[in-house]
Design a protein around this motif. Structure first.
Motif, PDB file in Angstrom:
ATOM      1  N   GLU A 151      57.971  25.509  -9.280  1.00  0.00           N
ATOM      2  CA  GLU A 151      56.615  24.976  -9.409  1.00  0.00           C
ATOM      3  C   GLU A 151      55.739  25.887 -10.253  1.00  0.00           C
ATOM      4  O   GLU A 151      54.901  25.427 -11.030  1.00  0.00           O
ATOM      5  CB  GLU A 151      55.993  24.800  -8.019  1.00  0.00           C
ATOM      6  CG  GLU A 151      56.563  23.643  -7.228  1.00  0.00           C
ATOM      7  CD  GLU A 151      55.960  23.547  -5.837  1.00  0.00           C
ATOM      8  OE1 GLU A 151      55.236  24.497  -5.445  1.00  0.00           O
ATOM      9  OE2 GLU A 151      56.208  22.541  -5.161  1.00  0.00           O
ATOM     10  N   ALA A 152      55.934  27.183 -10.100  1.00  0.00           N
ATOM     11  CA  ALA A 152      55.073  28.146 -10.798  1.00  0.00           C
ATOM     12  C   ALA A 152      55.495  28.394 -12.242  1.00  0.00           C
ATOM     13  O   ALA A 152      54.636  28.538 -13.131  1.00  0.00           O
ATOM     14  CB  ALA A 152      55.066  29.465 -10.030  1.00  0.00           C
ATOM     15  N   HIS A 153      56.812  28.445 -12.506  1.00  0.00           N
ATOM     16  CA  HIS A 153      57.253  29.046 -13.764  1.00  0.00           C
ATOM     17  C   HIS A 153      58.261  28.258 -14.590  1.00  0.00           C
ATOM     18  O   HIS A 153      58.460  28.586 -15.758  1.00  0.00           O
ATOM     19  CB  HIS A 153      57.876  30.428 -13.488  1.00  0.00           C
ATOM     20  CG  HIS A 153      56.964  31.382 -12.819  1.00  0.00           C
ATOM     21  ND1 HIS A 153      57.388  32.311 -11.883  1.00  0.00           N
ATOM     22  CD2 HIS A 153      55.620  31.559 -12.933  1.00  0.00           C
ATOM     23  CE1 HIS A 153      56.361  33.028 -11.473  1.00  0.00           C
ATOM     24  NE2 HIS A 153      55.275  32.586 -12.079  1.00  0.00           N
ATOM     25  N   TRP A 154      58.956  27.281 -14.019  1.00  0.00           N
ATOM     26  CA  TRP A 154      60.074  26.629 -14.707  1.00  0.00           C
ATOM     27  C   TRP A 154      59.681  26.091 -16.089  1.00  0.00           C
ATOM     28  O   TRP A 154      60.251  26.475 -17.110  1.00  0.00           O
ATOM     29  CB  TRP A 154      60.617  25.511 -13.818  1.00  0.00           C
ATOM     30  CG  TRP A 154      61.665  24.591 -14.388  1.00  0.00           C
ATOM     31  CD1 TRP A 154      61.523  23.259 -14.631  1.00  0.00           C
ATOM     32  CD2 TRP A 154      63.024  24.901 -14.731  1.00  0.00           C
ATOM     33  NE1 TRP A 154      62.688  22.726 -15.101  1.00  0.00           N
ATOM     34  CE2 TRP A 154      63.628  23.712 -15.172  1.00  0.00           C
ATOM     35  CE3 TRP A 154      63.775  26.075 -14.709  1.00  0.00           C
ATOM     36  CZ2 TRP A 154      64.962  23.648 -15.590  1.00  0.00           C
ATOM     37  CZ3 TRP A 154      65.100  26.024 -15.121  1.00  0.00           C
ATOM     38  CH2 TRP A 154      65.679  24.829 -15.563  1.00  0.00           C
ATOM     39  N   GLU A 155      58.710  25.208 -16.134  1.00  0.00           N
ATOM     40  CA  GLU A 155      58.339  24.593 -17.408  1.00  0.00           C
ATOM     41  C   GLU A 155      57.822  25.620 -18.407  1.00  0.00           C
ATOM     42  O   GLU A 155      58.225  25.629 -19.580  1.00  0.00           O
ATOM     43  CB  GLU A 155      57.280  23.511 -17.197  1.00  0.00           C
ATOM     44  CG  GLU A 155      56.825  22.874 -18.514  1.00  0.00           C
ATOM     45  CD  GLU A 155      55.711  21.859 -18.333  1.00  0.00           C
ATOM     46  OE1 GLU A 155      54.855  21.754 -19.236  1.00  0.00           O
ATOM     47  OE2 GLU A 155      55.688  21.162 -17.291  1.00  0.00           O
ATOM     48  N   PRO A 174      61.903  22.764 -30.663  1.00  0.00           N
ATOM     49  CA  PRO A 174      61.483  24.104 -31.099  1.00  0.00           C
ATOM     50  C   PRO A 174      59.969  24.303 -31.167  1.00  0.00           C
ATOM     51  O   PRO A 174      59.512  25.449 -31.243  1.00  0.00           O
ATOM     52  CB  PRO A 174      62.114  24.228 -32.495  1.00  0.00           C
ATOM     53  CG  PRO A 174      63.287  23.308 -32.474  1.00  0.00           C
ATOM     54  CD  PRO A 174      62.819  22.142 -31.642  1.00  0.00           C
ATOM     55  N   TRP A 175      59.215  23.238 -31.142  1.00  0.00           N
ATOM     56  CA  TRP A 175      57.753  23.357 -31.165  1.00  0.00           C
ATOM     57  C   TRP A 175      57.189  23.428 -29.744  1.00  0.00           C
ATOM     58  O   TRP A 175      56.003  23.563 -29.539  1.00  0.00           O
ATOM     59  CB  TRP A 175      57.142  22.175 -31.932  1.00  0.00           C
ATOM     60  CG  TRP A 175      55.757  22.391 -32.428  1.00  0.00           C
ATOM     61  CD1 TRP A 175      54.621  21.788 -31.993  1.00  0.00           C
ATOM     62  CD2 TRP A 175      55.343  23.278 -33.474  1.00  0.00           C
ATOM     63  NE1 TRP A 175      53.520  22.238 -32.695  1.00  0.00           N
ATOM     64  CE2 TRP A 175      53.932  23.155 -33.611  1.00  0.00           C
ATOM     65  CE3 TRP A 175      56.016  24.171 -34.309  1.00  0.00           C
ATOM     66  CZ2 TRP A 175      53.211  23.881 -34.547  1.00  0.00           C
ATOM     67  CZ3 TRP A 175      55.291  24.899 -35.236  1.00  0.00           C
ATOM     68  CH2 TRP A 175      53.901  24.749 -35.350  1.00  0.00           C
ATOM     69  N   GLY A 176      58.077  23.300 -28.758  1.00  0.00           N
ATOM     70  CA  GLY A 176      57.657  23.356 -27.362  1.00  0.00           C
ATOM     71  C   GLY A 176      57.387  22.003 -26.741  1.00  0.00           C
ATOM     72  O   GLY A 176      56.955  21.925 -25.583  1.00  0.00           O
ATOM     73  N   LYS A 177      57.660  20.925 -27.486  1.00  0.00           N
ATOM     74  CA  LYS A 177      57.440  19.582 -26.959  1.00  0.00           C
ATOM     75  C   LYS A 177      58.567  19.195 -26.006  1.00  0.00           C
ATOM     76  O   LYS A 177      59.748  19.396 -26.309  1.00  0.00           O
ATOM     77  CB  LYS A 177      57.375  18.584 -28.110  1.00  0.00           C
ATOM     78  CG  LYS A 177      57.169  17.138 -27.666  1.00  0.00           C
ATOM     79  CD  LYS A 177      57.158  16.197 -28.857  1.00  0.00           C
ATOM     80  CE  LYS A 177      56.999  14.741 -28.414  1.00  0.00           C
ATOM     81  NZ  LYS A 177      57.025  13.813 -29.585  1.00  0.00           N
ATOM     82  N   ILE A 178      58.214  18.642 -24.861  1.00  0.00           N
ATOM     83  CA  ILE A 178      59.213  18.165 -23.903  1.00  0.00           C
ATOM     84  C   ILE A 178      59.692  16.787 -24.348  1.00  0.00           C
ATOM     85  O   ILE A 178      58.922  15.821 -24.372  1.00  0.00           O
ATOM     86  CB  ILE A 178      58.640  18.108 -22.477  1.00  0.00           C
ATOM     87  CG1 ILE A 178      58.217  19.511 -22.015  1.00  0.00           C
ATOM     88  CG2 ILE A 178      59.647  17.512 -21.507  1.00  0.00           C
ATOM     89  CD1 ILE A 178      57.498  19.528 -20.683  1.00  0.00           C
ATOM     90  N   LEU A 179      60.964  16.693 -24.718  1.00  0.00           N
ATOM     91  CA  LEU A 179      61.531  15.437 -25.199  1.00  0.00           C
ATOM     92  C   LEU A 179      61.980  14.535 -24.058  1.00  0.00           C
ATOM     93  O   LEU A 179      62.106  13.322 -24.241  1.00  0.00           O
ATOM     94  CB  LEU A 179      62.717  15.731 -26.122  1.00  0.00           C
ATOM     95  CG  LEU A 179      62.438  16.607 -27.346  1.00  0.00           C
ATOM     96  CD1 LEU A 179      63.715  16.833 -28.135  1.00  0.00           C
ATOM     97  CD2 LEU A 179      61.359  15.976 -28.223  1.00  0.00           C
TER      98      LEU A 179
END
Length: 284
Positions: free
Chosen positions: A187-191, A229-234
């Motif tokens: 919850e704190a750090h994964w994403e 690579p831009w940090g977007k969640i696909l």
């Protein structure tokens, strides 16, 4: 090169045979959707916190049920199948938290043993001592595949950015992070950790996770993700239960992203100056 990948979310129990069946079913479904690289989570074979029971079920690599099933699946489906990890007996009571990558002919391309052991005491009372059961790996692994260069990490490794940076500097375009993150730390750090590793190295991150309440009493965070690579969640799964996260990946995006933000090229060696301790006396 454009290709489709899948991150398989599971809620593995203590029965390796049941987990193998779940893996088989989910991998076949993902391949049916066109995925040619499919990743399963950390501890695909069993989530078993009882060390005595874990050791009783251990097999060597060549006899392990998950390894044999994954090899056959890869050959049958003509895919690259990455078992995020499973517990492998090394003899003399030692265990590896080992990931496997199989090619479309079913042959083992490589394996990776988790380097960083999860030895922590959380403030919710949970305590983990992975090193009490597992032998830490000491070698980073990168595979040069037809669709790109793939680097390897497992779960807690994501908190050690140098592992990712060194593989990115060696040419890795994709990074695998199969995991079984705890509910609290997830919850704190994964994403934020996954997106940071993708952004700072200009690479795709594929992270298949365990998710839900397991038979051994643990709860894992889930939220399997594929990040560009831009940090977007696909693509992202929910927090509990089985799921298949699919995304199309174009590896040319890696070079264009790294051209925009060339931090891999711009890094410089430096020294750390340690200043003498201040007296703390600021009276006028």
């Amino acid at each position: 090169m454009v290709f489709k990948v899948a991150a398989i979310q599971m809620c593995s129990g203590v029965d390796a045979a049941a987990n193998a069946e779940a893996m088989d079913r989910l991998v076949r479904e993902a391949a049916g959707h066109g995925a040619t690289y499919i990743q399963t989570p950390e501890m695909t074979g069993a989530m078993q916190r009882d060390r005595v029971a874990l050791r009783a079920m251990l097999k060597g690599e060549h006899d392990d049920l998950i390894v044999r099933r994954a090899s056959a699946l890869a050959a049958t489906l003509g895919i690259h199948l990455h078992v995020g990890s499973t517990a492998i007996g090394l003899g003399e009571g030692k265990i590896a938290n080992r990931g496997f990558l199989f090619g479309p002919d079913g042959s083992k391309i490589c394996h990776y043993d988790k380097i960083h052991m999860f030895d922590v005491d959380l403030d919710n009372g949970e305590s983990f001592r992975e090193s009490s059961a597992y032998s830490a790996g000491d070698t980073a692994v990168m595979a040069d595949l037809p669709f790109g260069k793939l680097g390897f990490a497992i779960c807690y490794d994501v908190r050690f950015p140098d592992l990712f940076r060194r593989q990115a500097m060696a040419g890795a375009e994709l990074m695998s992070v199969p995991a079984a993150f705890t509910q609290q730390t997830g919850e704190a750090h994964w994403e934020i950790l996954l997106r940071a590793r993708a952004i700072e190295n200009g690479m795709f991150v594929i992270a298949a996770a365990q998710g839900g309440r397991h038979e051994d009493g643990r709860t894992t965070y889930g939220h399997s993700m594929i990040i560009d690579p831009w940090g977007k969640i696909l693509g992202e799964a929910g927090g509990e239960g089985e799921a298949i996260v699919l995304a199309e990946i174009d590896t040319t995006v890696v070079s264009t992203t790294r051209a925009k933000i060339p931090n891999l090229k711009n890094g410089r060696a430096f020294t750390l100056a340690e200043l003498p301790r201040a007296s703390g006396d600021f009276a006028a």
